[in-house]
Design a protein around this motif. Sequence first.
Motif, PDB file in Angstrom:
ATOM      1  N   GLN A  43      43.730 110.822  31.056  1.00 50.47           N
ATOM      2  CA  GLN A  43      44.329 109.489  31.167  1.00 50.47           C
ATOM      3  C   GLN A  43      43.460 108.446  30.458  1.00 50.47           C
ATOM      4  N   THR A  44      42.144 108.526  30.671  1.00 51.35           N
ATOM      5  CA  THR A  44      41.233 107.562  30.052  1.00 51.35           C
ATOM      6  C   THR A  44      41.229 107.723  28.529  1.00 51.35           C
ATOM      7  N   SER A  45      41.275 108.972  28.066  1.00 53.92           N
ATOM      8  CA  SER A  45      41.317 109.225  26.616  1.00 53.92           C
ATOM      9  C   SER A  45      42.575 108.628  25.999  1.00 53.92           C
ATOM     10  N   ARG A  46      43.706 108.797  26.682  1.00 57.12           N
ATOM     11  CA  ARG A  46      44.964 108.259  26.148  1.00 57.12           C
ATOM     12  C   ARG A  46      44.933 106.728  26.144  1.00 57.12           C
ATOM     13  N   GLU A  47      44.364 106.130  27.190  1.00 62.19           N
ATOM     14  CA  GLU A  47      44.259 104.668  27.232  1.00 62.19           C
ATOM     15  C   GLU A  47      43.365 104.157  26.105  1.00 62.19           C
ATOM     16  N   PHE A  48      42.295 104.897  25.835  1.00 62.75           N
ATOM     17  CA  PHE A  48      41.402 104.524  24.740  1.00 62.75           C
ATOM     18  C   PHE A  48      42.151 104.583  23.409  1.00 62.75           C
ATOM     19  N   ALA A  49      42.907 105.669  23.210  1.00 63.39           N
ATOM     20  CA  ALA A  49      43.676 105.822  21.973  1.00 63.39           C
ATOM     21  C   ALA A  49      44.709 104.714  21.838  1.00 63.39           C
ATOM     22  N   GLU A  50      45.374 104.370  22.937  1.00 64.96           N
ATOM     23  CA  GLU A  50      46.376 103.292  22.899  1.00 64.96           C
ATOM     24  C   GLU A  50      45.726 101.954  22.557  1.00 64.96           C
ATOM     25  N   LEU A  51      44.502 101.751  23.052  1.00 67.52           N
ATOM     26  CA  LEU A  51      43.774 100.527  22.721  1.00 67.52           C
ATOM     27  C   LEU A  51      43.480 100.485  21.219  1.00 67.52           C
ATOM     28  N   MET A  52      43.042 101.619  20.672  1.00 70.97           N
ATOM     29  CA  MET A  52      42.768 101.691  19.237  1.00 70.97           C
ATOM     30  C   MET A  52      44.039 101.405  18.432  1.00 70.97           C
ATOM     31  N   LEU A  53      45.168 101.934  18.898  1.00 65.93           N
ATOM     32  CA  LEU A  53      46.436 101.726  18.196  1.00 65.93           C
ATOM     33  C   LEU A  53      46.922 100.288  18.299  1.00 65.93           C
ATOM     34  N   THR A  54      46.673  99.673  19.453  1.00 64.36           N
ATOM     35  CA  THR A  54      47.105  98.289  19.656  1.00 64.36           C
ATOM     36  C   THR A  54      46.497  97.380  18.602  1.00 64.36           C
ATOM     37  N   ASN A  55      45.251  97.644  18.262  1.00 67.56           N
ATOM     38  CA  ASN A  55      44.569  96.812  17.268  1.00 67.56           C
ATOM     39  C   ASN A  55      45.150  97.006  15.868  1.00 67.56           C
ATOM     40  N   LEU A  56      45.855  98.117  15.676  1.00 64.88           N
ATOM     41  CA  LEU A  56      46.483  98.367  14.375  1.00 64.88           C
ATOM     42  C   LEU A  56      47.869  97.757  14.257  1.00 64.88           C
ATOM     43  N   SER A  57      48.632  97.821  15.356  1.00 63.96           N
ATOM     44  CA  SER A  57      50.070  97.570  15.207  1.00 63.96           C
ATOM     45  C   SER A  57      50.644  96.448  16.067  1.00 63.96           C
ATOM     46  N   GLU A  58      49.890  95.954  17.053  1.00 63.00           N
ATOM     47  CA  GLU A  58      50.464  94.945  17.945  1.00 63.00           C
ATOM     48  C   GLU A  58      49.768  93.599  17.780  1.00 63.00           C
ATOM     49  N   SER A  59      50.230  92.634  18.543  1.00 64.98           N
ATOM     50  CA  SER A  59      49.692  91.282  18.432  1.00 64.98           C
ATOM     51  C   SER A  59      48.262  91.219  18.977  1.00 64.98           C
ATOM     52  N   HIS A  60      47.554  90.186  18.548  1.00 69.21           N
ATOM     53  CA  HIS A  60      46.179  89.984  19.013  1.00 69.21           C
ATOM     54  C   HIS A  60      46.144  89.780  20.530  1.00 69.21           C
ATOM     55  N   GLN A  61      47.142  89.096  21.079  1.00 66.59           N
ATOM     56  CA  GLN A  61      47.189  88.837  22.521  1.00 66.59           C
ATOM     57  C   GLN A  61      47.336  90.139  23.304  1.00 66.59           C
ATOM     58  N   ALA A  62      48.222  91.036  22.817  1.00 68.84           N
ATOM     59  CA  ALA A  62      48.404  92.327  23.484  1.00 68.84           C
ATOM     60  C   ALA A  62      47.120  93.147  23.428  1.00 68.84           C
ATOM     61  N   TYR A  63      46.442  93.084  22.279  1.00 68.17           N
ATOM     62  CA  TYR A  63      45.187  93.816  22.115  1.00 68.17           C
ATOM     63  C   TYR A  63      44.122  93.287  23.072  1.00 68.17           C
ATOM     64  N   GLU A  64      43.992  91.972  23.182  1.00 66.67           N
ATOM     65  CA  GLU A  64      42.989  91.376  24.072  1.00 66.67           C
ATOM     66  C   GLU A  64      43.232  91.781  25.523  1.00 66.67           C
ATOM     67  N   HIS A  65      44.496  91.821  25.913  1.00 63.23           N
ATOM     68  CA  HIS A  65      44.840  92.199  27.290  1.00 63.23           C
ATOM     69  C   HIS A  65      44.417  93.639  27.566  1.00 63.23           C
ATOM     70  N   ARG A  66      44.772  94.544  26.650  1.00 59.96           N
ATOM     71  CA  ARG A  66      44.386  95.952  26.822  1.00 59.96           C
ATOM     72  C   ARG A  66      42.865  96.103  26.791  1.00 59.96           C
ATOM     73  N   LEU A  67      42.219  95.358  25.923  1.00 62.87           N
ATOM     74  CA  LEU A  67      40.770  95.440  25.755  1.00 62.87           C
ATOM     75  C   LEU A  67      40.047  95.068  27.052  1.00 62.87           C
ATOM     76  N   ASN A  68      40.463  93.971  27.674  1.00 60.31           N
ATOM     77  CA  ASN A  68      39.822  93.541  28.913  1.00 60.31           C
ATOM     78  C   ASN A  68      40.034  94.545  30.037  1.00 60.31           C
ATOM     79  N   ASP A  69      41.257  95.064  30.140  1.00 63.14           N
ATOM     80  CA  ASP A  69      41.547  96.063  31.175  1.00 63.14           C
ATOM     81  C   ASP A  69      40.711  97.320  30.975  1.00 63.14           C
ATOM     82  N   PHE A  70      40.634  97.772  29.723  1.00 60.02           N
ATOM     83  CA  PHE A  70      39.900  99.013  29.456  1.00 60.02           C
ATOM     84  C   PHE A  70      38.397  98.814  29.667  1.00 60.02           C
ATOM     85  N   SER A  71      37.872  97.663  29.277  1.00 59.54           N
ATOM     86  CA  SER A  71      36.445  97.385  29.467  1.00 59.54           C
ATOM     87  C   SER A  71      36.070  97.438  30.937  1.00 59.54           C
ATOM     88  N   GLU A  72      36.901  96.842  31.780  1.00 55.04           N
ATOM     89  CA  GLU A  72      36.636  96.878  33.221  1.00 55.04           C
ATOM     90  C   GLU A  72      36.649  98.312  33.742  1.00 55.04           C
TER      91      GLU A  72
END
Length: 275
Positions: A43-72
Motif C-alpha cells: 500500500q505504501t509503495s503504491r501511494e509513493f508511486a501515485e505521489l510520483m505520478l501526481t507531480n507528472l500529470s496533475e495540478s500543483h494543488q493536488a500534488y501538494e495535498h498528496r505530498l503532505n499526507d505521504f510525508s506524515e
Amino acid sequence: MNEKLALFINRHLNDILPAWQEVLEADDREGSFQMLASEMRDQTSREFAELMLTNLSESHQAYEHRLNDFSEKVVRLGWSIVFVTRAIDAFSRTVYAKMEEENFIGEDDIRDYINVFQNWIGPMRNSIIAAYSKTWERTVSLQKIALQELSASLIPVFDKISVMPLVGTIDTERAKLIMENLLQGVVKHRAEVVLLDITGVPVVDTMVAHHIIQAADAVRLVGAKCMLVGIRPEIAQTIVTLGINLNDFTTTSTLQRGVEQALALTDRKIVEVEE
C-alpha cells in the motif's frame, strides 16, 4: 511528454512496483521498509508511486495535498530522510529500466526523456525533503510538548510525603523542567520526603544519574529528603557498572516500599486493621 511518461508508468505499474520494492529491500539498511507487513508495504509503495505520478500529470494543488499526507505517513512509519531520497532515485531507475525493456525510448527522443526525468526527479526530491523536514519538526515539537506534560508534577500522597513519577527519556531540557516542578512542589505541598519514581525511565546512564543527583541536592537545600524508587534489576546493574555514586540516596525497588520508608521517616507506618 510528461503525460506520455505518466501513461507509460500507469500502464506498467504492476511490473514496476515489485521491481522497485526489491531494490528498496536490498538497500534498506535501517530495516524501516522490511519491517512493514507485506500489505502495508504494498500500500505504501503504491501511494509513493501515485505521489510520483501526481507531480507528472496533475495540478500543483493536488500534488501538494498528496505530498503532505505521504510525508506524515512515512514519518509515522519511521522512514529516514536518507531512505526516502534513495526510494525516489530507485523509482526513477526502475521506471527507466522498464522503458528500455519495452523499447519505449528511441534514439530520437532519449535526450528529451532524460530532460523530462531531470525536471521531474530533481524538484520532486527537493519538495519531498522539504515536506518531510517540516512534518518531522512538527512531530518532534509535539513530542516535546507531550514529554513536558509528562514531566511531572509533584503529587502529594500523604501529609508531608510527595511522589514525582518520571516517564520517558530524561535530557537536559526535561531535567531543568523536572527540577523546577520539584522545587515548586516541595514548597507548595510542604513536603518533608520526596520520592522520585524512575519506573518509567527506560535508561539510566551517567547523564540521567547526574540530573537526578542534582535534583536531590536541590530538594535537600529546601529542607526535604529525596528518595529514589523504582530501580529495576537492569537499572541497578547499569548504575553499578558505570560507577555512579548514589550513596546519599535512600533507594528502593518499588514505589510501595518507598512509601513505607517515607512513612517511617515521618514517624508513621501502615498497619492492617482487623475487622
